[in-house]
Enzyme design. Structure first.
Site, short mmCIF file in Angstrom:
data_model
loop_
_atom_site.label_atom_id
_atom_site.label_comp_id
_atom_site.label_asym_id
_atom_site.label_seq_id
_atom_site.Cartn_x
_atom_site.Cartn_y
_atom_site.Cartn_z
N GLY A 203 0.83 -1.21 0.00
CA GLY A 203 0.00 0.00 0.00
C GLY A 203 0.86 1.24 0.00
CB SER B 189 5.57 -4.24 -2.79
OG SER B 189 4.58 -4.30 -1.80
N1 LIG Z 1 10.44 8.54 -3.47
C1 LIG Z 1 10.80 8.40 -2.19
N2 LIG Z 1 11.76 9.16 -1.67
C2 LIG Z 1 12.11 9.03 -0.38
N3 LIG Z 1 11.58 8.14 0.46
C3 LIG Z 1 10.63 7.35 0.00
C4 LIG Z 1 10.18 7.42 -1.35
N4 LIG Z 1 9.23 6.50 -1.52
C5 LIG Z 1 9.08 5.87 -0.32
N5 LIG Z 1 9.93 6.39 0.58
C6 LIG Z 1 10.10 5.97 2.01
O1 LIG Z 1 10.81 4.72 2.06
C7 LIG Z 1 10.10 3.81 2.86
C8 LIG Z 1 10.31 2.38 2.39
O2 LIG Z 1 9.85 2.21 1.05
P1 LIG Z 1 9.63 0.74 0.51
O3 LIG Z 1 10.92 0.00 0.60
O4 LIG Z 1 8.48 0.14 1.21
O5 LIG Z 1 9.25 1.03 -1.01
S1 LIG Z 1 9.24 -0.01 -2.22
O6 LIG Z 1 8.51 -1.21 -1.82
O7 LIG Z 1 10.61 -0.29 -2.62
O8 LIG Z 1 8.49 0.70 -3.30
C9 LIG Z 1 8.65 4.27 2.77
O9 LIG Z 1 8.04 3.78 3.95
P2 LIG Z 1 6.48 3.91 4.24
O10 LIG Z 1 6.19 5.40 4.36
O11 LIG Z 1 6.36 3.19 5.54
O12 LIG Z 1 5.72 3.27 3.13
C10 LIG Z 1 8.78 5.77 2.69
O13 LIG Z 1 8.93 6.31 3.98
#
Ligand SMILES: Nc1ncnc2c1ncn2[C@@H]1O[C@H](COP(=O)(O)OS(=O)(=O)O)[C@@H](OP(=O)(O)O)[C@H]1O
Ligand SMILES: Nc1ncnc2c1ncn2[C@@H]1O[C@H](COP(=O)(O)OP(=O)(O)O)[C@@H](O)[C@H]1O
Length: 241
Positions: A109, A183
């Protein structure tokens, strides 16, 4: 209406009902696992990998880990010296010891949709019921295992692949592994699902509208994205696959 699990923050901790590891009769478990069964020990012989052209698919190899389809090959490109070691203690033995079924609960999500909150609540609820869980949080994994990865599309793919592989190992260990990461791509989640036996990968989508996530914005990421300081597209492009 947001589809999330409600948990009571003030609940008291009930006693764990199923036997703890200390309560398990060690001799029984050793017998169950077949440690002293010489015929089973023979299976510890390394198995030589086949040439690339003669190998089974990665999916088959993954299934072998979970004991689903004991495959003796490796698909590592052009490698003929990568050996697969079978173990006399397998997933069924570990599950019997732990009195649970190893599996992966994959929470996907938008950022701010409540993935980590749900993962923690679920882990706590299962722990209270005497079930062994482990959380693989995207954020946390990016501190270690995936510290070399960015948020570029291809790095997200690799981030998801690695967490999928680790989750598979946890499930094989008999643990209920709760993975929570954005994801966004269905293809990547499907690839992780295909690493596990049918039914052992449970996908949970946090169906929370972007506006709600953006209003929460606990890390200020959406604000940064709107200001063009992080890649908005890569944060919200998932009209969720
Ligand atoms: N574009 C961008 N720039 C900076 N930071 C970002 C970005 N996108 C995601 N996040 C942050 O990274 C957290 C972990 O992401 P994920 O590893 O779950 O993302 S992914 O599954 O690889 O798409 C994710 O954690 P959550 O907020 O808990 O979802 C965000 O805090
Ligand atoms: N069901 C819910 N209702 C309201 N707020 C929630 C709910 N679940 C989580 N939150 C809050 O939303 C914010 C983001 O939650 P978090 O679990 O960190 O999301 P994610 O891991 O998807 O980024 C946190 O401030 C959290 O307290």
């Amino acid at each position: 209406m947001e589809k999330v699990v409600a948990v009571s923050a003030g609940a008291t901790r009930p006693a764990i009902c199923s036997p703890s590891l200390a309560e398990v009769d060690f001799r029984t478990s050793v017998k169950m696992s077949g440690f002293f069964n010489v015929s089973r020990l023979r299976s510890l012989q390394p198995i030589k990998a086949l040439e690339e052209s003669a190998t089974a698919s990665v999916v088959q190899e993954s299934a072998a880990i979970s004991g689903n389809n004991l495959c003796q090959n490796s698909t590592v490109a052009k490698s003929t010296n990568i050996l697969w070691h079978k173990n006399s203690v397998d997933k069924r033995d570990r599950q019997q010891l732990l009195q649970q079924k190893g599996c992966v609960i994959w929470i996907t999500g938008l950022s701010g949709s409540g993935k980590s909150t749900l993962a923690c609540a679920l882990s706590q609820a299962l722990h209270w019921r005497g079930k062994l869980t482990y959380i693989l949080d995207g954020d946390n994994c990016r501190h270690g295992l995936n510290r070399d990865l960015s948020f570029k599309a291809e790095d997200r793919v690799e981030n998801i692949r690695r967490i999928g592989e680790v989750a598979k190992l946890f499930a094989d260990a008999g643990v209920i592994c709760i993975a929570c990461l954005i994801s966004p791509y269905r293809k990547d989640r499907d690839a992780c699902r295909s690493m596990l036996p049918e039914g052992d990968f449970i996908e949970v989508f946090m169906d929370v509208p972007l506006q709600v996530c953006e209003a929460r914005d606990p890390k200020g990421l959406y604000k940064l994205a709107r200001e063009g300081k992080v890649l908005l597209g890569l944060m919200i492009h998932m009209n969720h696959h």
